[in-house]
Design a protein around this motif. Structure first.
Motif, PDB file in Angstrom:
ATOM      1  N   UNK A  96       0.840  -1.204   0.000  1.00 30.92           N
ATOM      2  CA  UNK A  96       0.000   0.000   0.000  1.00 30.92           C
ATOM      3  C   UNK A  96       0.874   1.253   0.000  1.00 30.92           C
ATOM      4  N   UNK A  97       1.842   1.304   0.892  1.00 29.93           N
ATOM      5  CA  UNK A  97       2.723   2.476   0.982  1.00 29.93           C
ATOM      6  C   UNK A  97       3.475   2.732  -0.315  1.00 29.93           C
ATOM      7  N   UNK A  98       3.885   1.650  -0.954  1.00 33.92           N
ATOM      8  CA  UNK A  98       4.667   1.762  -2.177  1.00 33.92           C
ATOM      9  C   UNK A  98       3.839   2.221  -3.386  1.00 33.92           C
ATOM     10  N   UNK A  99       2.549   1.857  -3.436  1.00 31.16           N
ATOM     11  CA  UNK A  99       1.768   2.080  -4.653  1.00 31.16           C
ATOM     12  C   UNK A  99       0.580   3.032  -4.515  1.00 31.16           C
ATOM     13  N   UNK A 133     -11.996   5.726  -4.912  1.00 34.06           N
ATOM     14  CA  UNK A 133     -11.706   4.583  -5.767  1.00 34.06           C
ATOM     15  C   UNK A 133     -10.324   3.987  -5.499  1.00 34.06           C
ATOM     16  N   UNK A 134      -9.392   4.816  -5.065  1.00 37.59           N
ATOM     17  CA  UNK A 134      -8.079   4.300  -4.669  1.00 37.59           C
ATOM     18  C   UNK A 134      -8.244   3.365  -3.473  1.00 37.59           C
ATOM     19  N   UNK A 135      -8.996   3.810  -2.482  1.00 40.65           N
ATOM     20  CA  UNK A 135      -9.218   2.976  -1.305  1.00 40.65           C
ATOM     21  C   UNK A 135     -10.005   1.708  -1.669  1.00 40.65           C
ATOM     22  N   UNK A 136     -11.006   1.858  -2.534  1.00 38.51           N
ATOM     23  CA  UNK A 136     -11.790   0.689  -2.969  1.00 38.51           C
ATOM     24  C   UNK A 136     -10.904  -0.330  -3.682  1.00 38.51           C
ATOM     25  N   UNK A 167       1.567  -2.519 -10.591  1.00 44.01           N
ATOM     26  CA  UNK A 167       0.843  -1.372 -11.149  1.00 44.01           C
ATOM     27  C   UNK A 167      -0.173  -1.804 -12.203  1.00 44.01           C
ATOM     28  N   UNK A 168       0.183  -2.762 -13.017  1.00 40.48           N
ATOM     29  CA  UNK A 168      -0.761  -3.275 -14.012  1.00 40.48           C
ATOM     30  C   UNK A 168      -1.937  -3.951 -13.315  1.00 40.48           C
TER      31      UNK A 168
END
Length: 174
Positions: free
Chosen positions: A17-20, A41-44, A62-63
């Protein structure tokens, strides 16, 4: 002494989570251009990932995140479209049919689920169902319009109603 497996998994997730998180937020924000929606939407996206518990097996993070986010963005826009159509229809309705905010949200969520459920059907089945239910056309008129037999329209309608019943059944057992 080593950490229990659940603590290790949580630690992996926290690092992931911290990294991306910042990258994903920016990626979504470029598509939505709204801070609040992008944050949600990031949290979702991370919530979906957390529920799957597959972080160690992800080769291209990331993909993978973008794929989940694309689905959520698609759902977001579909829901917005349904909500907008509902509000336009509501504006034309007499005040007697006005709903309070909670009722509106429940109705919009139901319409969104129904739309997603109908999308699992073949296009002609969905078309026949919508012509019948939204436009009030008879099976005969639908058959003529779609250039199929009336029996075929009846089969389409049966298939669509079964899909609706499955949706209702899912809601009953949640």
């Amino acid at each position: 002494m080593s950490l229990p497996a659940s603590n290790v998994a949580q630690s992996h997730f926290n690092s992931f989570y911290s990294e991306h998180q910042t990258w994903l937020y920016k990626w979504i924000h470029r598509r939505l251009e709204c801070h609040f929606d992008a944050s949600d939407l990031t949290q979702d996206t991370f919530l979906r990932l957390y529920e799957r518990r597959e972080i160690q097996s992800i080769d291209s993070p990331r993909a993978y995140l973008a794929t989940i986010a694309k689905g959520l963005i698609s759902h977001f826009y579909r829901r917005k479209s349904i909500e907008q159509s509902y509000l336009e229809h509501l504006a034309l309705s007499p005040e007697v049919f006005q709903l309070d905010e909670l009722q509106r949200q429940i109705l919009i969520e139901t319409l969104t689920e129904l739309d997603a459920s109908l999308d699992r059907l073949p296009a002609q089945v969905k078309q026949a169902f919508l012509m019948s239910q939204l436009e009030g056309l008879t099976y005969k008129v639908i058959a003529e319009h779609m250039q199929v037999s009336e029996i075929t329209v009846k089969r389409y309608m049966k298939q669509a109603f079964m899909q609706c019943l499955l949706l209702m059944e899912d809601d009953l057992f949640e």
